[in-house]
Design a protein around this motif. Structure first.
Motif, mmCIF file in Angstrom:
data_model
loop_
_atom_site.group_PDB
_atom_site.id
_atom_site.type_symbol
_atom_site.label_atom_id
_atom_site.label_comp_id
_atom_site.label_asym_id
_atom_site.label_seq_id
_atom_site.Cartn_x
_atom_site.Cartn_y
_atom_site.Cartn_z
ATOM 1 N N ARG A 175 0.424 -1.287 -0.116
ATOM 2 C CA ARG A 175 0.043 0.097 0.193
ATOM 3 C C ARG A 175 0.946 0.933 -0.002
ATOM 4 O O ARG A 175 1.970 1.350 0.989
ATOM 5 C CB ARG A 175 -0.947 0.047 1.045
ATOM 6 N N ALA A 176 0.689 2.275 -0.895
ATOM 7 C CA ALA A 176 1.055 3.510 -0.798
ATOM 8 C C ALA A 176 1.081 4.434 0.663
ATOM 9 O O ALA A 176 0.125 4.310 1.325
ATOM 10 C CB ALA A 176 0.295 4.674 -1.851
ATOM 11 N N TYR A 177 2.346 5.274 0.890
ATOM 12 C CA TYR A 177 2.407 5.798 2.072
ATOM 13 C C TYR A 177 1.511 7.495 2.172
ATOM 14 O O TYR A 177 1.249 7.229 0.445
ATOM 15 C CB TYR A 177 3.862 6.377 2.426
ATOM 16 N N THR A 178 1.157 7.706 2.772
ATOM 17 C CA THR A 178 0.461 8.954 2.439
ATOM 18 C C THR A 178 2.043 10.253 2.244
ATOM 19 O O THR A 178 2.892 10.178 3.245
ATOM 20 C CB THR A 178 -0.262 9.574 3.915
ATOM 21 N N VAL A 179 1.733 11.046 1.775
ATOM 22 C CA VAL A 179 3.386 12.459 2.215
ATOM 23 C C VAL A 179 3.232 13.383 2.080
ATOM 24 O O VAL A 179 1.653 14.158 1.591
ATOM 25 C CB VAL A 179 3.361 12.094 0.497
ATOM 26 N N VAL A 180 3.457 14.022 3.198
ATOM 27 C CA VAL A 180 2.949 15.184 3.445
ATOM 28 C C VAL A 180 4.005 16.447 3.772
ATOM 29 O O VAL A 180 4.967 15.923 4.267
ATOM 30 C CB VAL A 180 2.575 15.222 5.253
ATOM 31 N N SER A 181 4.152 17.556 2.787
ATOM 32 C CA SER A 181 4.868 18.548 2.948
ATOM 33 C C SER A 181 4.322 19.234 4.206
ATOM 34 O O SER A 181 3.940 19.823 4.109
ATOM 35 C CB SER A 181 4.896 19.280 1.460
ATOM 36 N N CYS A 182 5.693 19.764 4.512
ATOM 37 C CA CYS A 182 5.586 20.814 5.934
ATOM 38 C C CYS A 182 7.096 21.786 5.245
ATOM 39 O O CYS A 182 6.896 22.749 6.022
ATOM 40 C CB CYS A 182 5.990 20.219 7.248
ATOM 41 N N ASP A 183 6.356 22.310 3.771
ATOM 42 C CA ASP A 183 7.527 23.833 3.846
ATOM 43 C C ASP A 183 6.962 24.475 3.320
ATOM 44 O O ASP A 183 5.430 24.711 3.373
ATOM 45 C CB ASP A 183 8.410 23.474 2.414
ATOM 46 N N ASN A 184 6.789 25.345 3.244
ATOM 47 C CA ASN A 184 6.005 27.012 3.458
ATOM 48 C C ASN A 184 5.691 27.111 1.794
ATOM 49 O O ASN A 184 6.462 28.449 1.304
ATOM 50 C CB ASN A 184 7.132 28.281 3.332
ATOM 51 N N LEU A 185 5.245 26.774 1.326
ATOM 52 C CA LEU A 185 5.207 26.616 -0.145
ATOM 53 C C LEU A 185 3.259 26.632 -0.063
ATOM 54 O O LEU A 185 2.566 25.891 0.258
ATOM 55 C CB LEU A 185 5.198 24.982 -0.729
#
Length: 490
Positions: A175-185
């Protein structure tokens, strides 16, 4: 980490000591100070409160020093919060171990392929993404993107790593992982999703379809002022804990994390640490980018020109503090009301945070990567002002101050590496465009028209152009104090 020797300052208890979790469920890419002051702390509290196998495997794309420091301490490190009444320390143990990708990419890919990993979080700064913000497509000439497209099995950049990990999972039926950006974009989840899918299309269209159908990319907004660690950080850690800790970091008491609750395979109970789980992050993100980050950029560039090394020193000036308050008011005027948020109160809290004498946040640190930061912090809100608005001034001043800093650094010391002084991913373009030009109007024209940067709306706006050039002229001829006083008088 034994804290029995600490006696004169309270050492906060370690929440994760009580957790039943021993296994990792998260890979974090970009294990710098901000991650350790932010997501690692929320995960520490979440595991203490609700348990779960959510420890973090940290990945450093470039540095090896932090990896060695963390691994020598089994991932444990000291977090120092700089309260106005003095520092407080706590031990954080949510990190399982760290990997230096520059040494060997194989263990990173193995971690990303591990079925136990359910979330990948990211803090790599804006310039590391290699995604065009307008089209959402990959920048094929971005060094890391270019390398990884040519060498997909041995990636070195963010997109290459994410796609390589997802390919392994697809091929193995994991199963795919969830991808979480924590950058100021702006719209960081949507932007990263578009970039990952486009990168995959270049390599394997079927993989791109699988990612489209299976991978979640929640939006987030993060906030915690985290200066670079110094010798004083490590000295205070020794004083507070009784132990040497080369991985110690410092931060402010305030912390905020707003997360779109869209996880495909579970998540830690981050709300136990104060995270806010919502259906729509964008209004919070916009508020933070325009009010906090935009003001930070104004402080950084005006502070550089005014000789202020630290944000706190600039904010000690009544005039500078009033300028920042004015800019926050101008930024707030570009946004619709947000339920539960009073923009005036939020701005006042920001001013108090910036003025905290215990936080040594360098203006030079904030000033880096201006071409990556200014579009969402300054250009976007300036575009949202109504025609003829009287609130354009501080946005124009911030851009003018950036122009003045670039001009000053290029002309200040011809014996040193100019591109390094600029500390910007488009440094070579800036140097080539500016040359030896001294006319403010020419400097504006040369840099305002860097390809794919300033919105066409502003490029075509004569009022914006005149406002910026007038302020740049004053900065270059009379200096930051004169420009600041004139802005407040206007």
């Amino acid at each position: 980490m034994n804290t029995s020797d600490a006696s004169d300052v309270t050492l906060h208890p370690n929440p994760a000591d009580a957790a039943d979790a021993t296994k990792a469920g998260i890979v974090h890419i970009g294990i710098g100070a901000f991650h350790r002051a932010h997501q690692a702390v929320y995960t520490d509290v979440a595991m203490a409160a609700k348990g779960g196998n959510w420890r973090i495997i940290g990945v450093s794309l470039r540095s090896t020093d932090i990896v060695d420091a963390l691994n020598a301490q089994n991932g444990t490190f000291t977090l120092i919060e700089r309260h106005p009444d003095g520092p407080k320390a706590r031990k954080i143990t949510s990190i399982s171990h760290a990997i230096a990708a520059a040494r060997d990419i194989a263990p990173v890919l193995d971690a990303l392929a591990d079925p136990a990993i359910r979330i990948v979080t990211i803090t790599v700064t804006e310039k590391a993404y290699g995604i065009d913000r307008v089209s959402g497509t990959v920048q094929t000439e971005h060094p890391a993107v270019k390398h990884d497209l040519a060498n997909p099995d041995t990636p070195c950049g963010l997109l290459g790593l994410l796609v390589a990990g997802l390919k392994r999972r697809k091929d193995a039926g994991v199963r795919a992982y969830t991808v979480v950006s924590c950058d100021n974009l702006p719209s960081n989840g949507r932007l990263l999703r578009a970039g990952v899918i486009d990168f995959a299309k270049h390599l394997d269209p079927d993989l791109a379809i699988w990612i489209t159908n299976n991978v979640s990319f929640p939006e987030t907004m993060v906030d915690r002022i985290t200066p670079a660690a110094t010798a004083a950080t490590r000295s205070d850690a020794k004083h507070l804990t009784g132990l040497d800790d080369p991985a110690a970091i410092e931060t402010e008491p305030f912390s905020q994390w707003v997360i779109e609750d869209a996880f495909s395979d579970g998540r830690p109970a981050w709300e136990e640490g104060g995270a806010i789980l919502v259906a729509d992050v964008e209004p919070y993100e916009r508020m933070k980018l325009r009010m906090l980050n935009g003001s930070h950029s104004l402080i950084a560039y005006m502070g550089q020109l005014g000789g202020y090394r630290y944000v706190r020193d600039a904010m000690a000036s009544d005039a500078f503090s009033r300028l920042v308050t004015l800019h926050m008011e101008n930024a707030a005027s570009t946004m619709p009301p947000l339920a539960g948020i009073d923009f005036s109160d939020y701005g006042a809290d920001l001013v108090a945070r910036f003025a905290n004498r215990e936080i040594a946040h360098e203006t030079n640190q904030i000033a880096m990567d201006g071409t990556e930061k200014l579009p969402q912090r300054i250009f976007a809100p300036a575009c949202d002002l109504p025609p003829g608005s009287t609130r354009l001034g501080t946005f124009a001043l911030c851009f003018a101050a950036w122009l003045a800093v670039m001009h000053h650094r290029i002309n200040a010391d011809k014996t040193s590496e100019v591109a390094q002084q600029l500390n910007d991913p488009r440094a070579d373009e800036i140097i080539s465009a500016l040359g030896d030009h001294q006319d403010p109007a020419v400097i504006y024209e040369k840099l305002a028209h860097l390809p794919g940067w300033m919105p066409q709306q502003l490029q075509d706006d004569g009022v914006w152009r005149s406002a910026v050039i007038a302020r740049l002229s004053l900065l270059m001829s009379e200096g930051a104090d004169a420009a600041l006083k004139r802005e407040l008088a206007i």
